[in-house]
Scaffold this active site. Structure first.
Site, short mmCIF file in Angstrom:
data_model
loop_
_atom_site.label_atom_id
_atom_site.label_comp_id
_atom_site.label_asym_id
_atom_site.label_seq_id
_atom_site.Cartn_x
_atom_site.Cartn_y
_atom_site.Cartn_z
N GLU A 126 -5.16 7.91 26.40
CA GLU A 126 -4.41 6.74 25.94
C GLU A 126 -3.11 6.65 26.74
O GLU A 126 -2.72 7.63 27.38
CB GLU A 126 -4.08 6.90 24.44
CG GLU A 126 -5.33 6.96 23.58
CD GLU A 126 -5.02 7.09 22.10
OE1 GLU A 126 -3.83 7.04 21.72
OE2 GLU A 126 -5.99 7.24 21.33
N ARG A 267 -15.34 11.88 70.73
CA ARG A 267 -14.03 11.45 71.23
C ARG A 267 -13.61 12.27 72.47
O ARG A 267 -13.60 13.50 72.43
CB ARG A 267 -12.98 11.63 70.12
CG ARG A 267 -11.57 11.31 70.51
CD ARG A 267 -11.39 9.84 70.76
NE ARG A 267 -9.97 9.52 71.03
CZ ARG A 267 -9.57 8.35 71.52
NH1 ARG A 267 -10.46 7.42 71.81
NH2 ARG A 267 -8.29 8.12 71.72
N GLY A 339 -7.43 11.23 64.37
CA GLY A 339 -6.18 10.72 64.93
C GLY A 339 -5.84 9.37 64.31
O GLY A 339 -6.10 9.13 63.13
N GLU A 363 -10.33 14.36 34.29
CA GLU A 363 -10.89 15.46 33.46
C GLU A 363 -9.93 16.64 33.41
O GLU A 363 -10.33 17.80 33.47
CB GLU A 363 -12.28 15.84 33.94
CG GLU A 363 -13.25 14.75 33.55
CD GLU A 363 -14.69 15.15 33.58
OE1 GLU A 363 -15.00 16.32 33.29
OE2 GLU A 363 -15.51 14.27 33.88
C1 LIG Z 1 -9.55 6.72 37.91
C2 LIG Z 1 -9.40 7.43 36.60
C3 LIG Z 1 -10.49 7.56 35.77
C4 LIG Z 1 -10.36 8.18 34.52
N1 LIG Z 1 -11.45 8.23 33.68
C5 LIG Z 1 -11.26 8.67 32.39
C6 LIG Z 1 -12.32 8.58 31.44
O1 LIG Z 1 -13.44 8.15 31.74
N2 LIG Z 1 -12.06 8.98 30.16
C7 LIG Z 1 -10.84 9.46 29.77
O2 LIG Z 1 -10.68 9.78 28.60
N3 LIG Z 1 -9.82 9.58 30.66
C8 LIG Z 1 -10.01 9.19 31.97
N4 LIG Z 1 -8.98 9.28 32.87
C9 LIG Z 1 -7.70 9.84 32.45
C10 LIG Z 1 -7.35 11.17 33.11
O3 LIG Z 1 -8.13 12.21 32.59
C11 LIG Z 1 -5.83 11.38 32.95
O4 LIG Z 1 -5.20 10.45 33.81
C12 LIG Z 1 -5.39 12.78 33.26
O5 LIG Z 1 -5.87 13.69 32.30
C13 LIG Z 1 -3.87 12.91 33.35
O6 LIG Z 1 -3.23 12.26 32.31
P1 LIG Z 1 -2.01 11.26 32.63
O7 LIG Z 1 -2.51 10.32 33.66
O8 LIG Z 1 -1.51 10.71 31.37
O9 LIG Z 1 -0.91 12.18 33.31
P2 LIG Z 1 0.20 13.04 32.54
O10 LIG Z 1 -0.43 13.86 31.48
O11 LIG Z 1 1.32 12.16 32.15
O12 LIG Z 1 0.67 14.02 33.70
C14 LIG Z 1 1.69 13.68 34.64
C15 LIG Z 1 1.94 14.93 35.50
O13 LIG Z 1 2.47 15.98 34.68
C16 LIG Z 1 1.67 17.14 34.83
N5 LIG Z 1 1.63 17.87 33.56
C17 LIG Z 1 1.41 17.38 32.32
N6 LIG Z 1 1.41 18.36 31.43
C18 LIG Z 1 1.63 19.51 32.09
C19 LIG Z 1 1.76 20.87 31.73
N7 LIG Z 1 1.61 21.27 30.45
N8 LIG Z 1 2.00 21.79 32.70
C20 LIG Z 1 2.14 21.40 34.00
N9 LIG Z 1 2.04 20.13 34.41
C21 LIG Z 1 1.77 19.19 33.47
C22 LIG Z 1 0.29 16.62 35.22
O14 LIG Z 1 -0.48 17.61 35.85
C23 LIG Z 1 0.66 15.48 36.14
O15 LIG Z 1 0.94 15.97 37.42
C24 LIG Z 1 -9.10 8.71 34.13
C25 LIG Z 1 -8.01 8.61 35.00
C26 LIG Z 1 -8.14 7.97 36.20
C27 LIG Z 1 -6.94 7.85 37.09
#
Ligand SMILES: Cc1cc2nc3c(=O)[nH]c(=O)nc-3n(C[C@H](O)[C@H](O)[C@H](O)COP(=O)(O)OP(=O)(O)OC[C@H]3O[C@@H](n4cnc5c(N)ncnc54)[C@H](O)[C@@H]3O)c2cc1C
Length: 383
Positions: A126, A267, A339, A363
């Protein structure tokens, strides 16, 4: 390397490779550009029984397992990781039903998913709840024989295209992570609509959308397992699906490496093929070695899962972490070998680099994979 596949696995690999080379490769750039969902390819995969390989035989599948899924995902990703994830995300949405569905749910949903007549999706994330999945706000309130869903999921792969969704929602907010439950939600249920379609850097053939639930009434029979099991369903599902993301990464790395070797041979600079330069040869050697190491790890973990080992969170996370980092490095190095041409959209290699990035994010980001691995290590040491 000989991975000692069974005859059936060799057949699956051959079939997936043929589809990838003959049907997927020629349209990869087109879908990358249009961002349309590749239904024509999904139909080919369905006709080839490739959606059946991870579903038990009793429910219309061929009774294969995670290794079969990894083999297929890898081959498809070698041609186009965007198209591959449309397929793999259906497995992600199907696994919760295989793992936690009751007999009735399995009989109702799995045959259509195994035949590819319908595809699935998994909805956890979410806007305010990504890595911290326990922060989800979508609620499922019990009213008589129904649950009423309210909330918004975003970034959902196959959103709007899938017919069957596994959705994680809070049934009891006071219980924190233990208050989440998993539901099967069908497309077309009143109160279930789709919002924003994301414009992405990579895997652009895959559709990523918002799911919106507004007083969406679903029958109580659609609860998976029991109330409060939502995060167990999620974690056990990810244990099975993360090797699939890792296989996607291996396919991306292999595809980029193939292009780099071919280009290096063709190349000419300084009057000879750039493949004669040791600087290029060493890069290619490292890329090939890293890709093979990632593949070995992915297949090993997939075999552990297929052998019935349920304690695979650490190994699944390791496979996803390692293979995705390899895909990012190898695809970046492949661009380097091309390149300036590598930077141009006229050449196919930049797409691999764009596609690789997502494998380090979804994931569970690779930071979260490291958390899982470290926590498990510490737990094992404490025993
Ligand atoms: C193209 C795409 C397809 C997707 N498909 C699905 C899907 O089918 N179903 C679904 O449910 N979700 C899906 N997702 C969601 C995806 O799993 C999340 O984007 C991901 O888990 C990261 O969550 P966030 O984007 O809110 O990042 P955030 O959780 O906000 O993280 C931001 C940064 O902080 C870091 N961070 C956060 N917490 C910690 C911690 N405790 N320690 C160290 N670093 C941390 C993260 O590694 C990241 O670098 C999808 C995302 C994308 C981009």
């Amino acid at each position: 390397m000989d991975y000692l596949f069974t005859d059936e696995q060799k057949m699956i690999q051959e079939l997936a490779r043929k589809i990838a080379e003959e049907k997927v490769q020629p349209v990869a750039a087109e879908y990358d550009q249009s961002q349309e969902f590749p239904w024509e390819i999904m139909q080919i995969l369905a006709q080839s029984d490739l959606f059946a390989i991870f579903v038990p035989q009793e429910y219309g599948g061929t009774g294969g397992g995670v290794l079969d899924l990894c083999i297929t995902t890898e081959e498809l990703s070698r041609a186009c990781a965007g198209i591959a994830v449309c397929y793999a995300a259906s497995a992600l949405g199907t696994f919760p039903i295989i793992l936690f569905g009751n007999e009735e749910q399995k009989k109702k949903y799995l045959p259509d998913l195994a035949s590819g007549k319908k595809i699935a999706a998994f909805a956890l994330t979410e806007p305010e709840a990504g890595s911290d999945a326990s922060a989800i706000k979508t609620t499922a309130k019990k009213e008589g024989k129904y649950y009423i869903l309210n909330g918004t999921k975003h970034f959902i792969t196959n959103g709007g295209e899938a017919a069957t969704y596994t959705v994680i929602a809070m049934t009891d907010k006071t219980k924190g992570a233990r208050g989440a439950s998993a539901f099967i939600v069908e497309k077309g249920t009143p109160g279930f609509t789709f919002g924003k379609k994301e414009e992405k850097l990579g895997i652009r053939a895959s559709v990523t959308k918002e799911l919106i639930f507004t007083d969406c009434k679903i029958p109580q029979e659609n609860l998976l397992s029991r109330e409060g099991m939502g995060f167990i369903v999620t974690m056990k599902t990810f244990d099975l699906s993360r090797p699939g993301v890792a296989a996607q990464a291996v396919g991306i790395a292999q595809g980029a490496l193939d292009l780099a070797v071919k280009y290096a041979k063709e190349r000419q600079q300084f009057g000879k093929s750039i493949s004669t330069f040791q600087g290029i040869q060493f890069m290619l050697a490292d890329m090939a070695t890293e890709t093979e190491a990632a593949r070995s790890l992915v297949y090993s973990v997939a075999r552990m899962v297929d052998a019935g080992n349920t304690n695979v969170a650490k190994e699944s996370a390791m496979a996803k972490l390692f293979a995705s980092d390899v895909a990012m490095k190898v695809s970046t190095d492949a661009v380097q070998i091309f390149g300036g041409y590598g930077y141009m959209k006229d050449y196919p290699v930049e797409k691999y680099m764009r596609d690789a990035k997502i494998t380090q994010i979804y994931e569970g980001t690779n930071q979260i994979q490291r958390n899982i691995i470290a926590l498990q290590l510490i737990k094992e040491m404490a025993r």
